[in-house]
Design a protein around this motif. Structure first.
Motif, PDB file in Angstrom:
ATOM      1  N   ASN A  26       0.883  -1.236  -0.015  1.00 23.64           N
ATOM      2  CA  ASN A  26      -0.146   0.186  -0.065  1.00 23.64           C
ATOM      3  C   ASN A  26       0.748   1.315  -0.041  1.00 23.64           C
ATOM      4  O   ASN A  26       0.401   2.430   0.534  1.00 23.64           O
ATOM      5  N   THR A  27       2.094   1.188  -0.641  1.00 27.06           N
ATOM      6  CA  THR A  27       2.895   2.509  -0.406  1.00 27.06           C
ATOM      7  C   THR A  27       3.055   3.266  -1.495  1.00 27.06           C
ATOM      8  O   THR A  27       2.639   3.039  -2.532  1.00 27.06           O
ATOM      9  N   THR A  28       4.043   4.420  -1.245  1.00 34.52           N
ATOM     10  CA  THR A  28       4.380   5.333  -2.352  1.00 34.52           C
ATOM     11  C   THR A  28       3.501   6.459  -2.864  1.00 34.52           C
ATOM     12  O   THR A  28       2.295   6.635  -2.207  1.00 34.52           O
ATOM     13  N   SER A  29       3.701   7.379  -3.679  1.00 33.33           N
ATOM     14  CA  SER A  29       2.722   8.582  -3.964  1.00 33.33           C
ATOM     15  C   SER A  29       3.015   8.692  -5.500  1.00 33.33           C
ATOM     16  O   SER A  29       3.968   8.398  -6.045  1.00 33.33           O
ATOM     17  N   ASN A  30       1.961   9.410  -6.119  1.00 38.13           N
ATOM     18  CA  ASN A  30       1.882   9.397  -7.567  1.00 38.13           C
ATOM     19  C   ASN A  30       1.369  10.846  -7.777  1.00 38.13           C
ATOM     20  O   ASN A  30       0.612  11.432  -7.086  1.00 38.13           O
ATOM     21  N   VAL A  31       1.973  11.442  -8.941  1.00 43.51           N
ATOM     22  CA  VAL A  31       1.656  12.498  -9.498  1.00 43.51           C
ATOM     23  C   VAL A  31       1.480  12.784 -11.066  1.00 43.51           C
ATOM     24  O   VAL A  31       1.970  11.752 -11.786  1.00 43.51           O
ATOM     25  N   ALA A  32       0.334  13.414 -11.379  1.00 36.59           N
ATOM     26  CA  ALA A  32      -0.020  13.518 -12.753  1.00 36.59           C
ATOM     27  C   ALA A  32      -0.384  15.122 -13.143  1.00 36.59           C
ATOM     28  O   ALA A  32      -0.912  15.665 -12.315  1.00 36.59           O
ATOM     29  N   ILE A  33       0.427  15.651 -14.165  1.00 39.19           N
ATOM     30  CA  ILE A  33       0.283  16.829 -14.289  1.00 39.19           C
ATOM     31  C   ILE A  33       0.253  17.148 -15.837  1.00 39.19           C
ATOM     32  O   ILE A  33       0.976  16.607 -16.980  1.00 39.19           O
ATOM     33  N   VAL A  34      -0.651  18.203 -16.305  1.00 39.57           N
ATOM     34  CA  VAL A  34      -0.553  18.735 -17.717  1.00 39.57           C
ATOM     35  C   VAL A  34      -0.317  20.314 -17.471  1.00 39.57           C
ATOM     36  O   VAL A  34      -1.058  20.914 -16.782  1.00 39.57           O
ATOM     37  N   ASP A  35       0.886  20.821 -18.006  1.00 40.07           N
ATOM     38  CA  ASP A  35       0.971  22.035 -18.052  1.00 40.07           C
ATOM     39  C   ASP A  35       0.101  23.149 -18.977  1.00 40.07           C
ATOM     40  O   ASP A  35      -0.426  22.692 -20.026  1.00 40.07           O
ATOM     41  N   GLY A  36       0.497  24.418 -18.862  1.00 39.50           N
ATOM     42  CA  GLY A  36      -0.188  25.444 -19.730  1.00 39.50           C
ATOM     43  C   GLY A  36       0.407  25.144 -21.272  1.00 39.50           C
ATOM     44  O   GLY A  36      -0.123  25.814 -22.320  1.00 39.50           O
ATOM     45  N   TYR A  37       1.556  24.581 -21.400  1.00 35.51           N
ATOM     46  CA  TYR A  37       2.243  24.645 -22.610  1.00 35.51           C
ATOM     47  C   TYR A  37       1.979  23.244 -23.403  1.00 35.51           C
ATOM     48  O   TYR A  37       2.471  22.739 -24.540  1.00 35.51           O
ATOM     49  N   GLY A  38       1.107  22.359 -22.840  1.00 33.81           N
ATOM     50  CA  GLY A  38       0.790  20.908 -23.422  1.00 33.81           C
ATOM     51  C   GLY A  38       1.652  20.053 -23.067  1.00 33.81           C
ATOM     52  O   GLY A  38       1.561  18.736 -23.339  1.00 33.81           O
ATOM     53  N   ASN A  39       2.640  20.150 -22.206  1.00 33.95           N
ATOM     54  CA  ASN A  39       3.646  19.022 -21.506  1.00 33.95           C
ATOM     55  C   ASN A  39       2.879  18.320 -20.639  1.00 33.95           C
ATOM     56  O   ASN A  39       1.962  18.792 -19.930  1.00 33.95           O
ATOM     57  N   ALA A  40       3.251  16.991 -20.415  1.00 31.10           N
ATOM     58  CA  ALA A  40       2.723  16.273 -19.574  1.00 31.10           C
ATOM     59  C   ALA A  40       3.641  15.508 -18.731  1.00 31.10           C
ATOM     60  O   ALA A  40       4.707  15.039 -19.373  1.00 31.10           O
ATOM     61  N   LEU A  41       3.417  15.124 -17.456  1.00 38.64           N
ATOM     62  CA  LEU A  41       4.249  14.392 -16.532  1.00 38.64           C
ATOM     63  C   LEU A  41       3.496  13.440 -15.851  1.00 38.64           C
ATOM     64  O   LEU A  41       2.532  13.617 -15.079  1.00 38.64           O
ATOM     65  N   SER A  42       3.951  12.138 -15.625  1.00 39.24           N
ATOM     66  CA  SER A  42       3.303  10.952 -14.481  1.00 39.24           C
ATOM     67  C   SER A  42       4.614  10.674 -13.853  1.00 39.24           C
ATOM     68  O   SER A  42       5.602  10.056 -14.424  1.00 39.24           O
ATOM     69  N   MET A  43       4.459  10.860 -12.490  1.00 33.93           N
ATOM     70  CA  MET A  43       5.584  10.493 -11.604  1.00 33.93           C
ATOM     71  C   MET A  43       5.239   9.763 -10.567  1.00 33.93           C
ATOM     72  O   MET A  43       4.264   9.954  -9.804  1.00 33.93           O
ATOM     73  N   THR A  44       5.993   8.722 -10.272  1.00 36.63           N
ATOM     74  CA  THR A  44       5.703   7.917  -9.177  1.00 36.63           C
ATOM     75  C   THR A  44       6.885   7.965  -8.368  1.00 36.63           C
ATOM     76  O   THR A  44       8.046   7.793  -8.663  1.00 36.63           O
ATOM     77  N   THR A  45       6.861   8.225  -7.065  1.00 36.06           N
ATOM     78  CA  THR A  45       7.935   8.526  -6.053  1.00 36.06           C
ATOM     79  C   THR A  45       7.672   7.900  -4.774  1.00 36.06           C
ATOM     80  O   THR A  45       6.438   7.678  -4.193  1.00 36.06           O
ATOM     81  N   THR A  46       8.549   7.452  -4.196  1.00 32.67           N
ATOM     82  CA  THR A  46       8.610   6.407  -2.975  1.00 32.67           C
ATOM     83  C   THR A  46       9.965   6.321  -2.200  1.00 32.67           C
ATOM     84  O   THR A  46      10.921   6.704  -2.404  1.00 32.67           O
ATOM     85  N   ILE A  47       9.478   5.870  -0.914  1.00 33.34           N
ATOM     86  CA  ILE A  47      10.634   5.575   0.212  1.00 33.34           C
ATOM     87  C   ILE A  47      10.395   4.229   0.129  1.00 33.34           C
ATOM     88  O   ILE A  47      11.101   3.357   1.393  1.00 33.34           O
ATOM     89  N   ASN A  48       9.848   3.476  -0.575  1.00 31.71           N
ATOM     90  CA  ASN A  48       9.421   2.071  -0.657  1.00 31.71           C
ATOM     91  C   ASN A  48       8.326   1.670   0.133  1.00 31.71           C
ATOM     92  O   ASN A  48       7.182   1.752   0.065  1.00 31.71           O
ATOM     93  N   THR A  49       8.430   1.100   1.412  1.00 31.88           N
ATOM     94  CA  THR A  49       7.458   0.638   2.462  1.00 31.88           C
ATOM     95  C   THR A  49       6.739   1.736   2.969  1.00 31.88           C
ATOM     96  O   THR A  49       7.628   2.751   3.143  1.00 31.88           O
ATOM     97  N   HIS A  50       5.751   1.869   3.555  1.00 28.96           N
ATOM     98  CA  HIS A  50       5.349   2.832   4.311  1.00 28.96           C
ATOM     99  C   HIS A  50       6.349   3.156   5.630  1.00 28.96           C
ATOM    100  O   HIS A  50       6.936   2.082   6.337  1.00 28.96           O
ATOM    101  N   TRP A  51       6.635   4.398   5.626  1.00 34.74           N
ATOM    102  CA  TRP A  51       7.575   4.908   6.663  1.00 34.74           C
ATOM    103  C   TRP A  51       9.175   4.262   6.310  1.00 34.74           C
ATOM    104  O   TRP A  51      10.092   4.478   7.217  1.00 34.74           O
ATOM    105  N   GLY A  52       9.416   3.737   5.341  1.00 32.79           N
ATOM    106  CA  GLY A  52      10.621   3.167   4.855  1.00 32.79           C
ATOM    107  C   GLY A  52      11.296   2.551   6.035  1.00 32.79           C
ATOM    108  O   GLY A  52      10.779   1.578   6.460  1.00 32.79           O
ATOM    109  N   ALA A  53      12.653   2.889   6.135  1.00 36.06           N
ATOM    110  CA  ALA A  53      13.431   2.230   7.169  1.00 36.06           C
ATOM    111  C   ALA A  53      12.922   2.410   8.529  1.00 36.06           C
ATOM    112  O   ALA A  53      13.561   2.063   9.617  1.00 36.06           O
ATOM    113  N   HIS A  54      11.943   3.397   8.619  1.00 32.90           N
ATOM    114  CA  HIS A  54      11.519   4.007  10.060  1.00 32.90           C
ATOM    115  C   HIS A  54      12.745   4.873  10.703  1.00 32.90           C
ATOM    116  O   HIS A  54      12.694   4.838  11.980  1.00 32.90           O
ATOM    117  N   ILE A  55      13.290   5.301   9.967  1.00 37.91           N
ATOM    118  CA  ILE A  55      14.705   6.016  10.376  1.00 37.91           C
ATOM    119  C   ILE A  55      14.417   7.426  10.007  1.00 37.91           C
ATOM    120  O   ILE A  55      14.445   7.805   8.739  1.00 37.91           O
TER     121      ILE A  55
END
Length: 729
Positions: free
Chosen positions: A542-571
């Motif tokens: 159930n982990t990670t974050s996702n981002v989807a963007i279309v800008d005013g110039y027609g460019n598009a980005l889909s990004m998935t970003t993560t520290i792996n499991t929830h709370w990562g290494a807990h450090i």
């Protein structure tokens, strides 16, 4: 793709016509109504994009209550957190590009979703550049450090673990050098030993250098302010720490009401780690000080500050990626110190195994120091790879290549569903669920021993066979009126090459093998149905974050970003929650597994942000998901709902989740489809089992339609299961 240009009116000149009369006399007479010749005028409609931050609005009902997408004609951003989406829209409306906004979104996610993503994690980006009409794939996934104490370093005791020399003489693992610590499972995975070299800042910097419009140091103000002034404990963050009414943890294990969420559960389900609030760094910032049991988080809505994080974000704002990766800089030294000497004295003691119904709980917090050095930060590089591409249901989909397996599973399962004409079945009906879960089971059985870091093996050549038309034809033929029991993964007869190690120094990341390339080698057979206890998952859920963007110039980005499991290494170090990506390597025969550990290697991952275009080359869908191992299933579900069944993208996202990645059909507990488990078994037989389990997705996406003038209309949506929202106008 069609481009829209501002029309320029042609000048219209009026003229008088002279009329000659007969005889020797000439008389000039002006006409009563001078004639104006008709000059063609370009009346092509003009698309005007408004850049005004005051126009940014949030999706109605978000977070948690959104039922339809937000519509806009200028720009759109959607992410796992409503504050992050707001920060991104502000940048877009100020003239920023998609990557500019993504940096602002990631900065805010680092503050508001510290359990899921951040600068101490990894990210992959699929980017569409409207000017060149090209799509690019960028890999900023976390990587293994250089230290090698054997191929399976993350799973073996090395010399420092058993040293009698200070400060390592404080370690009390009770192991000998070379002995396996894989039996420690979650203890190892939630420790300093599991930390990989972060890649998020490097990949953001790489893409910004090519496509950024605003200065790097103008993109961090909102996140720094939020870390300094405070942000609220969200409902979803709370649920990653504690269960009030009963839920499922990261791996689909049930969590009883009134319990803290355990940091880990072993694969047999007979032992589990301490509650997350017992980990000192999490407890100090996110948990209730008055709770002597150290299980309860701060109440939802409690304002949390993180001035250490604000300082780190300011350092990155002012010094860029160079400041983050400087081996002598404040960030790298703080992280390395915390995950190495900061984990002394060592401790890693598992409880005596209980039973699956009553697992024993660890009474100690695992502390196993990392082998990382600050030099590993200096050596890290983000990578541009050739995107994985396939045409499905008339749409050309660009997604992430290996070491992500998510892109492979997405194109593989959609290829099977196209062949099975899934659109002729009722969406989320029993027949539909049979097809999609069987497809997922096949895709995941095939990808496990094939997808890995392509710099270290012939992974791409093997993937090319999995996605070839002939291979998909043969796999689709296996899906019939009875659920598959077990099936061998493709082998010699299918032309899939055997695993072959390669020299990473010779690897060209922009030379992805063509999916139609012929190959003629063998692969070891593998059973489809993995031996496992029900609701215990082999990969994080159930982990990670996702981002989807279309800008005013027609460019598009889909990004998935993560520290792996929830709370990562807990450090936590420098205000950042640290990743535990090394746990994604496979503990297997050294040198023989595509996903085995090696210095600098990137472990495989399910993250696979995607962008789709129609047959005319028009942008149609920008989407991706969080959610651990089943991420590609969530991506497939959303594509089918929106593209094949014509659903509003929010409705497609809200629909019940499915997965087959662990060898059985699994449906989202508590959703409208959970009750179909019995029907799947009774209708399609018990050749495989089926179960309702925790499948918490974290989808975000933008569907694009076109008005009568051919101008784009954006429909943004974010998963109601998380704290996200679409934001735009």
């Amino acid at each position: 793709m069609k481009s829209y240009f501002r029309a320029t009116a042609a000048a219209v000149a009026a003229s008088l016509v002279a009329v000659g009369c007969g005889g020797g006399n000439t008389q000039v007479a002006a006409t009563a109504d001078p004639v104006t010749p008709v000059v063609p005028v370009d009346v092509t409609p003009v698309r005007t994009v408004k850049f005004d931050p005051s126009l940014c609005v949030a999706q109605t009902g978000a977070p948690y209550g959104q039922t339809v997408g937000i519509t806009g004609t200028n720009m759109m951003v959607t992410s796992a957190d409503i504050s992050a989406s707001a920060a991104g829209c502000k940048i877009l409306a100020g003239g920023g590009s998609a990557i500019d906004a993504a940096i602002a979104v990631q900065g805010m996610l680092n503050v508001t979703e510290p359990f899921a993503s951040g600068l101490a994690g990894g990210s992959v980006i699929t980017y569409y550049d409207a000017a060149s009409k090209s799509v690019h794939a960028y890999d900023g996934m976390s990587a293994a450090p250089a230290a090698t104490g054997g191929v399976d370093t993350v799973y073996k005791a090395v010399a420092q673990d058993v040293s009698t020399t200070a400060p390592y003489n404080l370690c009390k693992t009770g192991l000998t050098a070379g002995a396996s610590i894989s039996s420690q499972q979650g203890n190892t995975n939630i420790s300093g030993r599991a930390v990989g070299v972060p890649g998020t800042v490097a990949v953001l910097d790489l893409v910004h250098k090519s496509y950024g419009k605003l200065a790097w140091n103008k993109l961090w103000d909102d996140s720094i302010a939020a870390a300094t002034n405070g942000f609220p404990m969200t409902q979803y963050m709370y649920s990653t720490l504690y269960s009030d009414a009963g839920e499922f943890d990261d791996d689909g294990n049930p969590v009883a009401a009134g319990s803290g969420v355990a940091a880990w559960v072993n694969s047999a389900g007979t032992a589990k780690g301490a509650a997350r609030c017992k980990y000192p760094d999490i407890n100090a910032r996110y948990c209730l000080a008055s709770d002597t049991t150290k299980q309860k988080p701060l109440p939802v809505g409690t304002v949390i500050t993180n001035t250490d994080l604000a300082a780190t974000l300011a350092t990155v704002r002012d010094g860029g990626a160079a400041a983050f990766y400087d081996p002598a800089g404040s960030i790298a030294t703080a992280i390395v110190a915390k995950i190495t000497t900061g984990q002394l004295p060592c401790a890693s003691i598992l409880p005596t195994a209980g039973t699956a119904s009553a697992p024993s709980v660890a009474s100690t917090i695992a502390k196993i120091p990392s082998l990382m050095t600050t030099a590993d930060f200096a050596s890290y590089k983000a990578v541009e790879r050739k995107p994985l591409v396939g045409t499905r249901f008339g749409m050309t989909i660009y997604t992430q290549p290996a070491p992500s397996f998510g892109g492979v599973v997405t194109l593989y399962n959609l290829g099977l569903m196209e062949r099975k004409a899934i659109g002729s079945n009722a969406f989320n009906g029993v027949d539909y669920l049979h097809l999609v879960t069987e497809g997922s089971r096949l895709a995941n059985a095939d990808r496990r021993n094939i997808v890995g870091d392509p710099a270290y093996s012939n992974s791409n050549d093997r993937i090319s066979v999995l996605l070839s038309s002939s291979y998909l034809d043969s796999r689709a033929a296996l899906i019939g009126s009875t659920a598959i029991g077990t099936v061998a993964a493709g082998g010699t007869a299918d032309g899939i090459p055997a695993f072959s190690a390669t020299d990473p120094t010779l690897y060209n990341p922009l030379a992805l093998a063509d999916e139609s390339a012929p190959v003629f080698f063998a692969q070891q057979a593998r059973p489809l149905q993995i031996a496992r206890a029900d609701t215990k998952h082999g990969e994080d859920w159930n982990t990670t974050s996702n981002v989807a963007i279309v800008d005013g110039y027609g460019n598009a980005l889909s990004m998935t970003t993560t520290i792996n499991t929830h709370w990562g290494a807990h450090i936590e170090a420098a205000g950042l929650m640290i990743n535990d990506v090394m746990s994604n390597f496979s503990a297997s025969t050294p040198g023989m597994d595509v996903n085995g550990y090696a210095a600098y290697k990137r472990p495989r991952s399910s993250i696979s942000p995607a962008i789709a275009f129609d047959a005319d080359g028009k942008l149609r869908l920008v989407w991706g998901s969080a959610g651990g191992g089943p991420i590609p299933d969530y991506i497939v579900k959303t594509f089918l709902g929106n593209v094949v069944y014509g659903m509003d993208i929010q409705a497609a996202i809200n629909a019940g989740n499915f997965s087959g990645q662990n060898g059985i059909a699994e449906l989202e507990a508590g959703s409208s489809i959970a009750g179909s488990v019995a029907s799947l078994i009774s209708t399609y037989g018990a050749g495989s089992s089926a179960a309702a389990t925790g499948l918490t997705s974290g989808l975000s996406g933008i569907a694009v339609t076109y008005d009568t003038n051919g101008f784009p209309v954006y429909h943004g949506a974010a998963d109601y299961r998380r704290n996200g929202a679409g934001y735009g106008y």
